[in-house]
Scaffold this active site. Sequence first.
Site, PDB file in Angstrom:
ATOM      1  N   ASP A 138       0.801  -4.051   8.222  1.00 31.33           N
ATOM      2  CA  ASP A 138      -1.104  -3.263   8.437  1.00 31.33           C
ATOM      3  C   ASP A 138      -1.731  -4.852   9.196  1.00 31.33           C
ATOM      4  OD1 ASP A 138      -0.418  -1.346   8.127  1.00 31.33           O
ATOM      5  OD2 ASP A 138      -1.172  -0.507   7.198  1.00 31.33           O
ATOM      6  N   ASP A 166       1.486   4.026   0.996  1.00 31.01           N
ATOM      7  CA  ASP A 166       1.769   4.504   2.196  1.00 31.01           C
ATOM      8  C   ASP A 166       2.686   4.046   3.069  1.00 31.01           C
ATOM      9  OD1 ASP A 166       0.064   2.759   3.095  1.00 31.01           O
ATOM     10  OD2 ASP A 166      -0.416   3.909   5.143  1.00 31.01           O
ATOM     11  N   HIS A 220      -4.633  -8.834   5.956  1.00 28.01           N
ATOM     12  CA  HIS A 220      -5.155  -7.563   5.901  1.00 28.01           C
ATOM     13  C   HIS A 220      -5.693  -8.295   4.464  1.00 28.01           C
ATOM     14  CE1 HIS A 220      -4.090  -3.195   5.583  1.00 28.01           C
ATOM     15  NE2 HIS A 220      -3.401  -2.812   5.210  1.00 28.01           N
ATOM     16  N   HIS A 241       0.519  -0.730   0.162  1.00 31.66           N
ATOM     17  CA  HIS A 241       0.046   0.360   0.327  1.00 31.66           C
ATOM     18  C   HIS A 241       0.928   1.083  -0.081  1.00 31.66           C
ATOM     19  CE1 HIS A 241      -3.828  -2.518   1.295  1.00 31.66           C
ATOM     20  NE2 HIS A 241      -4.081  -1.922  -0.134  1.00 31.66           N
TER      21      HIS A 241
END
Lengths: 297, 297
Positions: B206, B64, B137, B62
Amino acid sequence: MEIIFLGTSSAVPTLERNHPSIALRAFAEVMLFDCGEGTQRQLIEAKISPMKITKIFISHFHGDHILGLGGLIQSLGFRGREKDLDIYGPKGLHKIINAISSFGYFQINYNLNIHEIQDGTVIETEDYVVECAKVEHNIPSYAYSIREKKKPLFLREKAEELGIPPGPLYGKLHNGEEVEFEGRIIKPEQVLGEAKKGKKISYSGDTRPCEAMIRLARDSDILIHESTYEAEDYQRAVDNAHSTSVEAAEIAREANVNELVLTHISTRYTSDKNIKSEAQKVFKNTKVARDYMKIDL
Amino acid sequence: MEIIFLGTSSAVPTLERNHPSIALRAFAEVMLFDCGEGTQRQLIEAKISPMKITKIFISHFHGDHILGLGGLIQSLGFRGREKDLDIYGPKGLHKIINAISSFGYFQINYNLNIHEIQDGTVIETEDYVVECAKVEHNIPSYAYSIREKKKPLFLREKAEELGIPPGPLYGKLHNGEEVEFEGRIIKPEQVLGEAKKGKKISYSGDTRPCEAMIRLARDSDILIHESTYEAEDYQRAVDNAHSTSVEAAEIAREANVNELVLTHISTRYTSDKNIKSEAQKVFKNTKVARDYMKIDL
């Protein structure tokens, strides 16, 4: 119109200066010129909503000018943007945006309109014209100018003298169209005064001093010019295809601009005092940009 | 060993929290866990030279967690790095690094060694073991642990009793090797005491709370666990495949860790007070990470 400097460093950021990006708030739009890494966070600090950005103009494909694009594009998707985003840049922009699209897992629900630019007019609207010119860097690099279009004054008393009734014909004439009224052709110049000069801003991107830059910047209210080096580092400027402060000031003088703002400052200088003072000897109305600096015009 | 939090936000940065990245200074190396946009600038603020980074571990793709890779890789090239850089991440890492390589014009004169990971041991050196586990996730995502290997104490008096002279044989025995001396085989356990427990740090990336995380984090000195949401936003945590503060605390308790550090905090909370206090009710030794926070262990 308001210019907000989001990043004023060159290739390497410092604590005070982030990678290059300039925001322009004008014509009910927010436009970005270049988009270095971290630009989305600089926007937060500058209190500019990234959702309001309509257009991004990229000068060239060195990382410090483009590495914030991926984060910005993904963030806008995350925030639920639906409005198109227009991105302008040199040939190869499609490839850059493709690379961003294959960079990790994300989804956007808005269109990216990609425009690969060439010397000349980039976009013209009712309110403004953006032009670009290829400048002299070590990879293809473009400078941009944006010029406000001011309509000439509509001389109502002249229209009345000609017997034209107020209404849609006035609008057409003001927009420069001929109209027919009671069998007569009325030309716009019969009812229009002189056009006021619109504001003009130019931005060099990365470049050696060059004629193309002077032509593009001609009579600008503000010229934002890269000034990576102090004058004594002239050879570095030549070697790395950048400009010194004095060279930027010479461009400002030649192009007859009103104000010069220097940016893209190398990390090698702990102070921008020299950059400023040596430029001011050549072109008095000079300032050095800092992150979050704003200029109203 | 020193942990330095470079970014502690989730998908969107704030003025206080940048995108995820954690630096670990240990074993004469600097390792990064995740590398969100702007990490190279966070390193400057944290006074960590990016040139000293030896390894980067990516939890998942992802934006970020990865959008700072491009800037960091280019910056190291710009600074003249020659030493290899090892990057670890899920399947697809080669594609990510290829995308970075086609992103604009740049040149690097060092090797990027790309390692696509699978559950289990990621790397083992004389000094430490890094392991990973696939967690839960909405895209493939891995948690990491790093465990210091402590040599057992070398009991010199026992070696002397056995008549072994000081010298290279002592080193071999201390390293766990059998040696032959005057026709006798000496086993390492004859001269070694108990091994001290090395430090262990785990990082969730995450994830929803899951058994794999508990197993990986078992008996950690420090568990760095994502806590995107407060407990009352449990449904958001489920929908977005993240954890709440209370869920992270339950993992810490189940895994019998010594200290829990919460990170990856959503921008929806202006304060991390609730996140901390509700987690502490479940697991007392909890803190909330902030950018530039350091932990020595």
